[in-house]
Design a protein around this motif. Sequence first.
Motif, PDB file in Angstrom:
ATOM      1  N   VAL A 215       0.881  -1.170   0.000  1.00  0.00           N
ATOM      2  CA  VAL A 215       0.000   0.000   0.000  1.00  0.00           C
ATOM      3  C   VAL A 215       0.911   1.210   0.000  1.00  0.00           C
ATOM      4  CG1 VAL A 215      -1.877   1.202   1.139  1.00  0.00           C
ATOM      5  CG2 VAL A 215      -1.697  -1.271   1.353  1.00  0.00           C
ATOM      6  N   ALA A 216       1.264   1.705  -1.186  1.00  0.00           N
ATOM      7  CA  ALA A 216       2.256   2.775  -1.303  1.00  0.00           C
ATOM      8  C   ALA A 216       1.595   4.126  -1.071  1.00  0.00           C
ATOM      9  CB  ALA A 216       2.928   2.723  -2.663  1.00  0.00           C
ATOM     10  N   LEU A 217       1.392   4.472   0.189  1.00  0.00           N
ATOM     11  CA  LEU A 217       0.748   5.730   0.511  1.00  0.00           C
ATOM     12  C   LEU A 217       1.739   6.876   0.549  1.00  0.00           C
ATOM     13  CD1 LEU A 217      -1.596   4.537   3.370  1.00  0.00           C
ATOM     14  CD2 LEU A 217      -2.117   4.811   0.954  1.00  0.00           C
ATOM     15  N   VAL A 218       2.999   6.549   0.688  1.00  0.00           N
ATOM     16  CA  VAL A 218       4.041   7.562   0.730  1.00  0.00           C
ATOM     17  C   VAL A 218       4.844   7.452  -0.549  1.00  0.00           C
ATOM     18  CG1 VAL A 218       6.020   8.439   2.019  1.00  0.00           C
ATOM     19  CG2 VAL A 218       4.140   7.337   3.223  1.00  0.00           C
ATOM     20  N   GLU A 219       5.188   8.584  -1.129  1.00  0.00           N
ATOM     21  CA  GLU A 219       5.934   8.587  -2.381  1.00  0.00           C
ATOM     22  C   GLU A 219       7.229   7.814  -2.221  1.00  0.00           C
ATOM     23  OE1 GLU A 219       7.994  11.780  -5.451  1.00  0.00           O
ATOM     24  OE2 GLU A 219       6.793  12.452  -3.759  1.00  0.00           O
ATOM     25  N   THR A 220       7.539   6.947  -3.199  1.00  0.00           N
ATOM     26  CA  THR A 220       8.762   6.165  -3.145  1.00  0.00           C
ATOM     27  C   THR A 220       9.647   6.489  -4.327  1.00  0.00           C
ATOM     28  OG1 THR A 220       7.742   4.341  -4.360  1.00  0.00           O
ATOM     29  CG2 THR A 220       7.638   4.253  -1.960  1.00  0.00           C
ATOM     30  N   THR A 221      10.931   6.224  -4.167  1.00  0.00           N
ATOM     31  CA  THR A 221      11.878   6.460  -5.242  1.00  0.00           C
ATOM     32  C   THR A 221      11.997   5.212  -6.089  1.00  0.00           C
ATOM     33  OG1 THR A 221      13.693   5.695  -3.858  1.00  0.00           O
ATOM     34  CG2 THR A 221      13.201   8.039  -3.819  1.00  0.00           C
TER      35      THR A 221
ATOM     36  N   GLY B  81       2.970  10.251  15.013  1.00  0.00           N
ATOM     37  CA  GLY B  81       2.414  11.107  13.972  1.00  0.00           C
ATOM     38  C   GLY B  81       1.856  10.382  12.771  1.00  0.00           C
ATOM     39  N   PHE B  82       1.323   9.175  12.981  1.00  0.00           N
ATOM     40  CA  PHE B  82       0.699   8.425  11.889  1.00  0.00           C
ATOM     41  C   PHE B  82      -0.796   8.275  12.156  1.00  0.00           C
ATOM     42  CE2 PHE B  82       4.789   7.739  10.348  1.00  0.00           C
ATOM     43  CZ  PHE B  82       4.752   7.033   9.145  1.00  0.00           C
ATOM     44  N   LYS B  83      -1.533   7.961  11.122  1.00  0.00           N
ATOM     45  CA  LYS B  83      -2.973   7.773  11.225  1.00  0.00           C
ATOM     46  C   LYS B  83      -3.379   6.572  10.390  1.00  0.00           C
ATOM     47  CE  LYS B  83      -3.901  10.779   7.265  1.00  0.00           C
ATOM     48  NZ  LYS B  83      -4.621  11.968   6.748  1.00  0.00           N
ATOM     49  N   GLY B  84      -4.655   6.182  10.517  1.00  0.00           N
ATOM     50  CA  GLY B  84      -5.174   5.080   9.718  1.00  0.00           C
ATOM     51  C   GLY B  84      -5.490   3.865  10.572  1.00  0.00           C
ATOM     52  N   ASP B  85      -5.809   2.781   9.908  1.00  0.00           N
ATOM     53  CA  ASP B  85      -6.194   1.540  10.581  1.00  0.00           C
ATOM     54  C   ASP B  85      -5.297   0.421  10.068  1.00  0.00           C
ATOM     55  OD1 ASP B  85      -7.417  -0.714  11.622  1.00  0.00           O
ATOM     56  OD2 ASP B  85      -9.442   0.053  11.338  1.00  0.00           O
TER      57      ASP B  85
ATOM     58  N   THR C 262      -4.258   0.682   6.087  1.00  0.00           N
ATOM     59  CA  THR C 262      -4.351   2.103   5.735  1.00  0.00           C
ATOM     60  C   THR C 262      -3.590   2.953   6.750  1.00  0.00           C
ATOM     61  OG1 THR C 262      -6.438   2.281   6.943  1.00  0.00           O
ATOM     62  CG2 THR C 262      -6.566   1.806   4.580  1.00  0.00           C
ATOM     63  N   VAL C 263      -2.306   2.770   6.798  1.00  0.00           N
ATOM     64  CA  VAL C 263      -1.443   3.503   7.718  1.00  0.00           C
ATOM     65  C   VAL C 263      -0.633   4.506   6.916  1.00  0.00           C
ATOM     66  CG1 VAL C 263       0.520   3.301   9.280  1.00  0.00           C
ATOM     67  CG2 VAL C 263      -1.337   1.621   9.374  1.00  0.00           C
ATOM     68  N   ALA C 264      -0.650   5.768   7.333  1.00  0.00           N
ATOM     69  CA  ALA C 264       0.064   6.814   6.611  1.00  0.00           C
ATOM     70  C   ALA C 264       0.422   7.938   7.570  1.00  0.00           C
ATOM     71  CB  ALA C 264      -0.788   7.355   5.458  1.00  0.00           C
ATOM     72  N   PRO C 265       1.448   8.718   7.238  1.00  0.00           N
ATOM     73  CA  PRO C 265       1.802   9.858   8.085  1.00  0.00           C
ATOM     74  C   PRO C 265       0.699  10.912   8.075  1.00  0.00           C
ATOM     75  CG  PRO C 265       3.545   9.352   6.492  1.00  0.00           C
ATOM     76  CD  PRO C 265       2.341   8.586   6.082  1.00  0.00           C
ATOM     77  N   LYS C 266       0.567  11.617   9.198  1.00  0.00           N
ATOM     78  CA  LYS C 266      -0.358  12.740   9.236  1.00  0.00           C
ATOM     79  C   LYS C 266       0.166  13.865   8.354  1.00  0.00           C
ATOM     80  CE  LYS C 266      -2.216  11.839  13.865  1.00  0.00           C
ATOM     81  NZ  LYS C 266      -2.409  12.374  15.234  1.00  0.00           N
ATOM     82  N   ARG C 267      -0.731  14.762   8.003  1.00  0.00           N
ATOM     83  CA  ARG C 267      -0.369  15.843   7.085  1.00  0.00           C
ATOM     84  C   ARG C 267       0.792  16.672   7.629  1.00  0.00           C
ATOM     85  NH1 ARG C 267      -4.962  19.813   4.930  1.00  0.00           N
ATOM     86  NH2 ARG C 267      -5.559  17.835   3.932  1.00  0.00           N
ATOM     87  N   THR C 268       0.766  16.947   8.919  1.00  0.00           N
ATOM     88  CA  THR C 268       1.842  17.769   9.490  1.00  0.00           C
ATOM     89  C   THR C 268       3.198  17.080   9.348  1.00  0.00           C
ATOM     90  OG1 THR C 268       1.323  16.805  11.664  1.00  0.00           O
ATOM     91  CG2 THR C 268       0.347  18.948  11.141  1.00  0.00           C
ATOM     92  N   VAL C 269       3.210  15.763   9.482  1.00  0.00           N
ATOM     93  CA  VAL C 269       4.458  15.008   9.336  1.00  0.00           C
ATOM     94  C   VAL C 269       4.921  15.041   7.885  1.00  0.00           C
ATOM     95  CG1 VAL C 269       5.518  12.730   9.559  1.00  0.00           C
ATOM     96  CG2 VAL C 269       3.913  13.534  11.300  1.00  0.00           C
ATOM     97  N   LEU C 270       3.987  14.861   6.955  1.00  0.00           N
ATOM     98  CA  LEU C 270       4.334  14.921   5.538  1.00  0.00           C
ATOM     99  C   LEU C 270       4.851  16.295   5.156  1.00  0.00           C
ATOM    100  CD1 LEU C 270       1.506  12.908   3.736  1.00  0.00           C
ATOM    101  CD2 LEU C 270       3.939  12.346   3.825  1.00  0.00           C
TER     102      LEU C 270
ATOM    103  N   ASN D  52       8.625   6.035   4.831  1.00  0.00           N
ATOM    104  CA  ASN D  52       8.242   4.722   4.302  1.00  0.00           C
ATOM    105  C   ASN D  52       8.730   3.608   5.220  1.00  0.00           C
ATOM    106  OD1 ASN D  52       6.840   5.593   2.097  1.00  0.00           O
ATOM    107  ND2 ASN D  52       8.159   4.639   0.585  1.00  0.00           N
ATOM    108  N   ARG D  53       9.978   3.739   5.663  1.00  0.00           N
ATOM    109  CA  ARG D  53      10.515   2.718   6.573  1.00  0.00           C
ATOM    110  C   ARG D  53       9.708   2.695   7.876  1.00  0.00           C
ATOM    111  NH1 ARG D  53      15.928   4.893   5.206  1.00  0.00           N
ATOM    112  NH2 ARG D  53      16.827   3.578   3.562  1.00  0.00           N
ATOM    113  N   ARG D  54       9.346   3.882   8.373  1.00  0.00           N
ATOM    114  CA  ARG D  54       8.576   3.951   9.621  1.00  0.00           C
ATOM    115  C   ARG D  54       7.222   3.261   9.443  1.00  0.00           C
ATOM    116  NH1 ARG D  54       8.775   8.301  14.296  1.00  0.00           N
ATOM    117  NH2 ARG D  54      10.707   7.130  14.409  1.00  0.00           N
TER     118      ARG D  54
END
Length: 513
Positions: free
Chosen positions: A31-37, A344-348, A353-361, A375-377
Motif C-alpha cells: 500500500v504505497a501511501l508515501v511517495e517512493t523512489t 504522527g501516523f494515522k489510519g487503521d 491504511t497507515v500513513a503519516p499525518k499531514r503535518t508530518v508529511l 516509508n521505513r517507519r
Amino acid sequence: MPSLLLRPVPCATSRTPRGLLGAPIAASVAVALVETTTVEPAAEAAVGPASDPEALAALAEAQRLVRCGPTPLGRGLVALQQLDRQCIVSVPLQNALVISDEPLSGISVFGDRCQELWQEAHGRLPPQLLDFITGEARWDVRMTAWLLWVASELPDSPLWAAYIATLPPADEVTCLINYGPDVAKELQIKDLVEEAKSQYNWAMGVHRKYFDGVQGELAQLKLAASARDTMWAMSMVRTRTFSENVNGEGLTLMVPYADLANHSFRPNATFCMARDNKRFELRLLGPLAPGEEAAISYGETKPNPEVMRDYGFVVPGNPNDRIKLPDQDQLPPLYGASVMESVGFKGDWREGTVAPKRTVLEAADGDPMERVNLNRRRCALLSMTFTDGFPSASQSQGGLFGNWPPKAWTDSGRPPPQHVPAQPRAFELERANVAAVRHSYQAALDELPTSLQTDLQLLASHDSGELRLDGLVAGAVRCRTEHKLLLAEAVAILDEYDRWLARHQEKIATRAR
C-alpha cells in the motif's frame, strides 16, 4: 546513491512475477501511501565502448520515442518530447527471444510461431537446441540455453553481438543465484543466506545436468565452457526477462532495448504485446515530460528480500517490507492507536491504511530521504503486533450479552481502535510490554555480525571511491543495511512511544493527586 550505468531489468510485473524457485521468501501487501523512489541497484558496472544502446535499438528495428540517457539512477529510457499514454518503445518479435512457459502441458502455438520468425530472420537453430527450448525443462533453463547459444554462436551477428555487449558480466549482477558459499555469509540475514545457498546450489545443479561440457545433456552444443558461463546466462534470464500472456499462452521474452527500462513502485509505464501480436511494446500510463524517465514495475508487491533474490538490488524504503522477529508470536500486542498517535501516523493497520499525518508529511516535504524514512517507519509499524483494545473471540465470555462490542458484519462497520485506557495500571502494563517488544527488536539488530553504523560507513566509503567493495559484497551490504535500518526504525518508534506513555502517565498521576 551512486551513479550506475548497467541495470538489472524486469522479469516480473503485476501480471506474472518471475521467481527462480517459485516460492517467495515472504508475502506482504503493498500500500504505497508515501511517495517512493525508483530502485537503487546493488551492483555497479561500466559500459564498454562496444555497448551502444541507440545502435542496438536501430539494429533491433525498435521504434521509439525515448532515448537511453543519463537519469538519477545512471542510465534509463528518457523522453525526448512531451508524451502521454502512448507507445514509447516497439520491438518486432523476430528480434526477441520468445519461449512458451509450458510447451508440453499447455499451449505453445504463439511461442512456436515466434521461434520460427526468429529463425527466418537470424538463421536456423540446431535441432537439439530447438527441441530443448520447446521441451519439458523449466522456462528459465530453456531460455538460458538459448541465450548461451546466441552468445557463443552468433558473435558476428550485428544485432546479437550488440545485445550481448549491453549485458553486464555475472559478477556484476547480484541476484541471489550468484552468491556462492563464501560470499553468501555477507548477506548476514539468516533467511537470505539460506535462500542464496539454495539458489546457488540449484543453479549449479542445472549447469551439471544440462550445460556441463562433459556430462551435460546439451554437452554436444558446447554452450558453456564453464559454470561461470552458465551463471552469467542464468543471471541475465533472471534479471532481464518479461512475462506475457497471449490467448492463454504464458510466454517469457528477452527483448533488446526494451529491457533497459528501470523499476519504480510508482511506474509511469507498462509493457504488453501490440494489438497485432507482432511487436512487443512499452506504453505510458500517463504524461511524460521531456527529459523524464519512463519506468515500469518489476513487481508491485515484492519486498526487498524478493527484489534482491530476483534482481540483485534493494529499494530504500520499499513499501512492501516487513520485519518478522523469531519470537514475534510470543510478544505482547501493543495498543496500535496509541503507538501511531505517538509517532504522527494515522489510519487503521487492520486494513493496511497507515500513513503519516499531514503535518508530518509537510515537515518532510522537499526532502527525498525524509520521505524514504517515513516509508521505513510505516513498514516498521505494519510489522508490529497491535491490539485494537477489544477482546478477541477467545477472550469473550459468550452468551446473549457476553460479546461486546458485537461483531460487525463488515470491516467498514468495525469500531475504531481504542487507545490505552486512562488508568495508571494500564499505562504501567503497556510500558512493560513496550520494553519487552523493544528488547526483541534490539536483540535482532545486535545479533547481526556488523553494526548498522559500520555498514553505513562501508557504503559511504565505497560510494565515494575511498574503498572499493567487490560487487557481490557491495550488494550484500546494501541489502543487510536496509534490513538493519528497518530494525532501528522499529526501536526508535518504541522509544518515542514509551516517552509518549510516560508523559500521559504523569498527567494521569497529576490529576489523581
